[in-house]
Design a protein around this motif. Structure first.
Motif, PDB file in Angstrom:
ATOM      1  N   GLY A  45     -10.752  16.888  14.310  1.00 63.94           N
ATOM      2  CA  GLY A  45      -9.596  18.133  13.706  1.00 63.94           C
ATOM      3  C   GLY A  45      -9.804  17.886  11.877  1.00 63.94           C
ATOM      4  N   ARG A  91     -11.664  23.009  10.648  1.00 63.66           N
ATOM      5  CA  ARG A  91     -11.355  23.817   9.861  1.00 63.66           C
ATOM      6  C   ARG A  91     -11.493  23.607   8.570  1.00 63.66           C
ATOM      7  NH1 ARG A  91     -11.467  27.449  13.176  1.00 63.66           N
ATOM      8  NH2 ARG A  91     -11.154  27.471  15.421  1.00 63.66           N
ATOM      9  N   ASN A 139     -17.348  23.123  16.864  1.00 68.57           N
ATOM     10  CA  ASN A 139     -16.024  22.894  18.163  1.00 68.57           C
ATOM     11  C   ASN A 139     -15.617  21.669  18.566  1.00 68.57           C
ATOM     12  OD1 ASN A 139     -15.486  25.767  17.832  1.00 68.57           O
ATOM     13  ND2 ASN A 139     -16.986  25.473  19.984  1.00 68.57           N
ATOM     14  N   TYR A 140     -16.986  20.569  18.798  1.00 67.34           N
ATOM     15  CA  TYR A 140     -16.540  19.054  19.138  1.00 67.34           C
ATOM     16  C   TYR A 140     -15.427  18.931  17.958  1.00 67.34           C
ATOM     17  CZ  TYR A 140     -17.392  14.631  20.347  1.00 67.34           C
ATOM     18  OH  TYR A 140     -17.190  13.051  20.760  1.00 67.34           O
ATOM     19  N   LYS A 186     -23.759  20.271  25.852  1.00 64.37           N
ATOM     20  CA  LYS A 186     -23.115  20.845  25.284  1.00 64.37           C
ATOM     21  C   LYS A 186     -23.358  22.457  26.678  1.00 64.37           C
ATOM     22  CE  LYS A 186     -26.180  23.471  22.652  1.00 64.37           C
ATOM     23  NZ  LYS A 186     -26.917  24.566  23.213  1.00 64.37           N
ATOM     24  N   ASP A 208     -13.813  19.832  15.449  1.00 61.67           N
ATOM     25  CA  ASP A 208     -12.664  20.225  15.493  1.00 61.67           C
ATOM     26  C   ASP A 208     -11.838  19.686  16.496  1.00 61.67           C
ATOM     27  OD1 ASP A 208     -10.663  21.888  14.651  1.00 61.67           O
ATOM     28  OD2 ASP A 208     -10.808  23.796  16.540  1.00 61.67           O
ATOM     29  N   GLU A 209     -11.693  19.731  17.852  1.00 62.86           N
ATOM     30  CA  GLU A 209     -11.224  19.200  19.402  1.00 62.86           C
ATOM     31  C   GLU A 209     -11.257  18.010  18.785  1.00 62.86           C
ATOM     32  OE1 GLU A 209     -11.493  18.688  23.853  1.00 62.86           O
ATOM     33  OE2 GLU A 209     -13.115  20.446  22.864  1.00 62.86           O
ATOM     34  N   VAL A 210     -12.325  17.006  18.474  1.00 64.36           N
ATOM     35  CA  VAL A 210     -12.056  15.504  18.965  1.00 64.36           C
ATOM     36  C   VAL A 210     -11.830  14.778  17.331  1.00 64.36           C
ATOM     37  CG1 VAL A 210     -13.380  13.459  18.563  1.00 64.36           C
ATOM     38  CG2 VAL A 210     -13.948  15.703  20.491  1.00 64.36           C
TER      39      VAL A 210
END
Length: 80
Positions: free
Chosen positions: A40, A43, A33-34, A21, A36-38
């Motif tokens: 989904g 949130r 963030n990880y 990181k 959320d990105e990987v």
């Protein structure tokens, strides 16, 4: 159908990625963030479950657990 990760595998993926990181990010910020990105589901957990580790590192374990549950539920729903 893709095999669903076990919780320990899900957690290990996140914690292994955290080794690289950005140094200016807090651990909770990276975890959020990880995921959320990987995956989904970050949130959803933040807003629907009320668990957020972005600003509170003490919520990381609970956040990972809730995200795992949300991911499994979404995969099971999509595979029905």
């Amino acid at each position: 159908m893709a095999e669903i990760l076990r919780l320990d595998e899900f957690r290990a993926n996140i914690l292994t990625a955290m080794l690289k990181k950005p140094k200016e990010w807090r651990d909770g910020q990276f975890v959020f963030n990880y995921i959320d990105e990987v995956y989904g589901v970050a949130r959803y957990v933040q807003f629907s479950e009320g668990v957020d580790c972005f600003y509170n590192d003490t919520k990381i374990d609970e956040f990972i657990d809730r995200c795992y549950i949300a991911l499994v539920e979404s995969l099971n729903t999509n595979n029905d």
